[in-house]
Motif scaffolding. Structure first.
Motif, short mmCIF file in Angstrom:
data_model
loop_
_atom_site.label_atom_id
_atom_site.label_comp_id
_atom_site.label_asym_id
_atom_site.label_seq_id
_atom_site.Cartn_x
_atom_site.Cartn_y
_atom_site.Cartn_z
N THR A 217 0.85 -1.19 0.00
CA THR A 217 0.00 0.00 0.00
C THR A 217 0.88 1.24 0.00
OG1 THR A 217 -1.64 -1.20 1.34
CG2 THR A 217 -1.92 1.18 1.12
N TYR A 218 0.61 2.15 -0.95
CA TYR A 218 1.35 3.40 -1.06
C TYR A 218 0.33 4.54 -1.07
CZ TYR A 218 4.61 -0.09 -2.80
OH TYR A 218 5.39 -1.22 -2.92
N GLY A 219 0.50 5.51 -0.17
CA GLY A 219 -0.53 6.53 -0.07
C GLY A 219 -0.03 7.90 0.34
N LEU A 220 -0.92 8.87 0.19
CA LEU A 220 -0.66 10.24 0.63
C LEU A 220 -1.93 10.79 1.25
CD1 LEU A 220 1.04 12.86 0.73
CD2 LEU A 220 0.15 13.41 -1.54
N LYS A 231 -10.20 17.91 13.32
CA LYS A 231 -9.38 17.81 12.13
C LYS A 231 -10.02 16.89 11.10
CE LYS A 231 -5.18 18.54 14.83
NZ LYS A 231 -3.84 18.04 15.20
N ALA A 232 -9.79 17.22 9.84
CA ALA A 232 -10.30 16.41 8.73
C ALA A 232 -9.15 16.13 7.77
CB ALA A 232 -11.42 17.15 8.00
N SER A 233 -9.23 14.97 7.10
CA SER A 233 -8.20 14.65 6.13
C SER A 233 -8.79 13.82 5.00
CB SER A 233 -7.04 13.88 6.77
OG SER A 233 -7.46 12.59 7.20
N VAL A 234 -8.16 13.89 3.85
CA VAL A 234 -8.51 13.05 2.70
C VAL A 234 -7.21 12.44 2.19
CG1 VAL A 234 -10.55 14.36 2.04
CG2 VAL A 234 -8.32 15.01 1.11
N GLY A 235 -7.34 11.26 1.56
CA GLY A 235 -6.13 10.61 1.10
C GLY A 235 -6.38 9.74 -0.12
N TYR A 236 -5.31 9.51 -0.85
CA TYR A 236 -5.32 8.60 -2.00
C TYR A 236 -4.34 7.47 -1.69
CZ TYR A 236 -3.71 6.59 -6.38
OH TYR A 236 -3.33 5.70 -7.36
N TYR A 237 -4.66 6.24 -2.10
CA TYR A 237 -3.71 5.13 -1.95
C TYR A 237 -3.81 4.19 -3.14
CZ TYR A 237 -7.85 2.60 -0.17
OH TYR A 237 -9.10 2.03 -0.03
N TYR A 238 -2.71 3.52 -3.40
CA TYR A 238 -2.67 2.47 -4.41
C TYR A 238 -2.25 1.20 -3.72
CZ TYR A 238 -1.48 -0.41 -8.38
OH TYR A 238 -1.44 -1.45 -9.28
N GLN A 239 -2.96 0.12 -3.97
CA GLN A 239 -2.65 -1.17 -3.34
C GLN A 239 -2.48 -2.23 -4.42
OE1 GLN A 239 -6.19 -1.51 -0.94
NE2 GLN A 239 -7.35 -2.57 -2.53
N ASN A 240 -1.64 -3.22 -4.11
CA ASN A 240 -1.54 -4.38 -4.99
C ASN A 240 -1.16 -5.60 -4.17
OD1 ASN A 240 1.56 -4.96 -5.31
ND2 ASN A 240 1.35 -2.75 -5.59
N GLY A 241 -1.59 -6.76 -4.64
CA GLY A 241 -1.30 -8.00 -3.94
C GLY A 241 -2.42 -9.00 -4.09
N ARG A 321 -2.35 -4.97 6.00
CA ARG A 321 -3.64 -5.11 5.33
C ARG A 321 -3.68 -6.40 4.53
NH1 ARG A 321 -4.56 -1.41 1.48
NH2 ARG A 321 -6.80 -1.42 1.86
N VAL A 322 -4.79 -7.15 4.67
CA VAL A 322 -4.90 -8.48 4.05
C VAL A 322 -6.18 -8.56 3.22
CG1 VAL A 322 -5.05 -10.96 4.48
CG2 VAL A 322 -3.58 -9.54 5.92
N HIS A 323 -6.09 -9.23 2.09
CA HIS A 323 -7.21 -9.47 1.18
C HIS A 323 -7.22 -10.95 0.83
CE1 HIS A 323 -9.16 -9.71 -2.82
NE2 HIS A 323 -9.84 -8.63 -2.47
N ASP A 324 -8.40 -11.55 0.66
CA ASP A 324 -8.42 -12.96 0.25
C ASP A 324 -9.30 -13.17 -0.99
OD1 ASP A 324 -11.02 -12.83 1.31
OD2 ASP A 324 -10.92 -14.87 2.10
N CYS A 325 -9.04 -14.27 -1.69
CA CYS A 325 -9.78 -14.57 -2.92
C CYS A 325 -9.89 -16.07 -3.12
CB CYS A 325 -9.09 -13.93 -4.13
SG CYS A 325 -7.50 -14.65 -4.54
N LEU A 326 -10.83 -16.46 -3.96
CA LEU A 326 -11.02 -17.85 -4.36
C LEU A 326 -9.90 -18.20 -5.34
CD1 LEU A 326 -12.86 -20.40 -4.39
CD2 LEU A 326 -14.05 -19.35 -6.33
#
Length: 340
Positions: A217-220, A231-241, A321-326
């Motif tokens: 995960t790479y984000g700002l 306080k409030a914030s917004v962010g963008y992230y790119y994930q792969n895996g 961070r974890v993701h699962d798939c068939l």
């Protein structure tokens, strides 16, 4: 007589030089007389130096603090609660080297609502997170900059699937990652760029049907102080895996409120194609986080405090961070089967 005059002039000159060398913060009489000597009143300044931040001794402001934190499950992250500590290693005249450590108990997912997509996280495990970093103030102490890096671990116990598919041989697996972050904080704005990079066995079989993968995960994130406590914030992230099944961009928003000194609650909203919309909340309290953040002092110096307090805050983005798939197998390698 001439000798006496020369001595008087010498003493007066010495006194004038001494007065000129005194810091601005301890010359109230001079500051009070300045408007009267000018035809036009001086506009009120909000520069950090004019508010006394230059006189803050960081050894008094940056202290060891500890406490607890908790969070509800999010996009690939568990329900969790634990303890943590910020430990200054060296406090200099304008910066601090530190280590920050967390230990969390990770709990089961909500029934029928998997935090990792298909398989329910089930049972209690303990995760760890460590950050080693350095933070410093710019020349007029209006911005704090920082860099930190560290290691995170996450054992994950799994149970049934919430998709209606019967699974057997449920496993407890272990994921880990290295992480790095750059941060910048002013009286109003804050920015945080981060990278979470899994290492070791990043793809593991969770049960007879599903495979789980830790995500890069790479984000700002960019934040704004609506008030000193809100306080409030917004962010963008790119994930792969997860064999490519989780690849893609996402956005997230956050609102955080300081209920009282050291106690903060937050609400988070994120969206990406892999996890879709996720809502979570968190809470954190740090004992010993008073000092220059005490309400009485904050009222006297409202602009100074965010920058000084940022020197001893807990770094963000600590979860594996974890993701699962068939999964399927084509004879050469595993792949994720799209769910239609």
């Amino acid at each position: 007589m001439q000798r006496s005059i020369r001595l008087s002039l010498s003493l007066a000159g010495t006194a004038a030089l001494a007065l000129a060398s005194l810091p601005l913060a301890i010359r109230p009489a001079v500051a009070q007389e300045a408007p009267a000597a000018s035809a036009e009143p001086k506009a009120e300044s909000t520069e950090a130096a004019d508010l006394g931040v230059m006189g803050v001794n960081l050894r008094d402001a940056v202290k060891f603090n500890y406490g607890f934190q908790g969070a509800l499950q999010g996009a690939g992250t568990p329900n969790q609660a634990g303890i943590g500590a910020f430990i200054p290693l060296h406090v200099g005249s304008n910066g601090v080297a530190f280590v920050d450590v967390l230990v969390n108990a990770n709990f089961s997912d909500y029934s029928g609502y998997s935090s990792i997509i298909n398989t329910d996280v089930s049972g209690t495990t303990f995760s760890t997170s460590t950050r080693l970093g350095y933070r410093w103030l710019n020349s007029n102490r209006s911005w704090m900059f920082g860099v930190n890096a560290g290691y995170d671990s996450r054992p994950m116990a799994t149970g049934p699937a919430d998709t209606g598919v019967n699974v057997t041989n449920s496993q407890t697996v272990f994921f880990q990652q290295v992480a790095a972050s750059l941060e910048a904080v002013s009286n109003t704005w804050n920015f945080n760029a981060y990278a979470l990079v899994p290492i070791g066995d990043t793809e593991q079989q969770l049960n007879s049907v599903y495979d789980g993968g830790a995500l890069d995960t790479y984000g700002l994130d960019a934040g704004y102080s609506i008030t000193p406590d809100f306080k409030a914030s917004v962010g963008y992230y790119y994930q792969n895996g997860d064999l490519g099944d989780a690849n893609g961009s996402g956005v997230r928003g956050r609102l955080a409120y300081n209920l009282t000194n050291g106690l903060t609650v937050g609400a988070n909203l994120s969206y990406d194609q892999a996890f879709e919309t996720r809502v979570s909340a968190d809470i954190k309290y740090r004992f010993g986080a008073n000092g220059y953040g005490a309400p009485s002092i904050r009222k006297q110096q409202p602009v100074v405090m965010p920058v000084i307090q940022a020197l001893s805050t807990t770094p963000a983005n600590r979860d594996v961070r974890v993701h699962d798939c068939l999964t399927g197998f084509n004879g050469d390698f595993l792949y994720c089967i799209p769910i239609i």
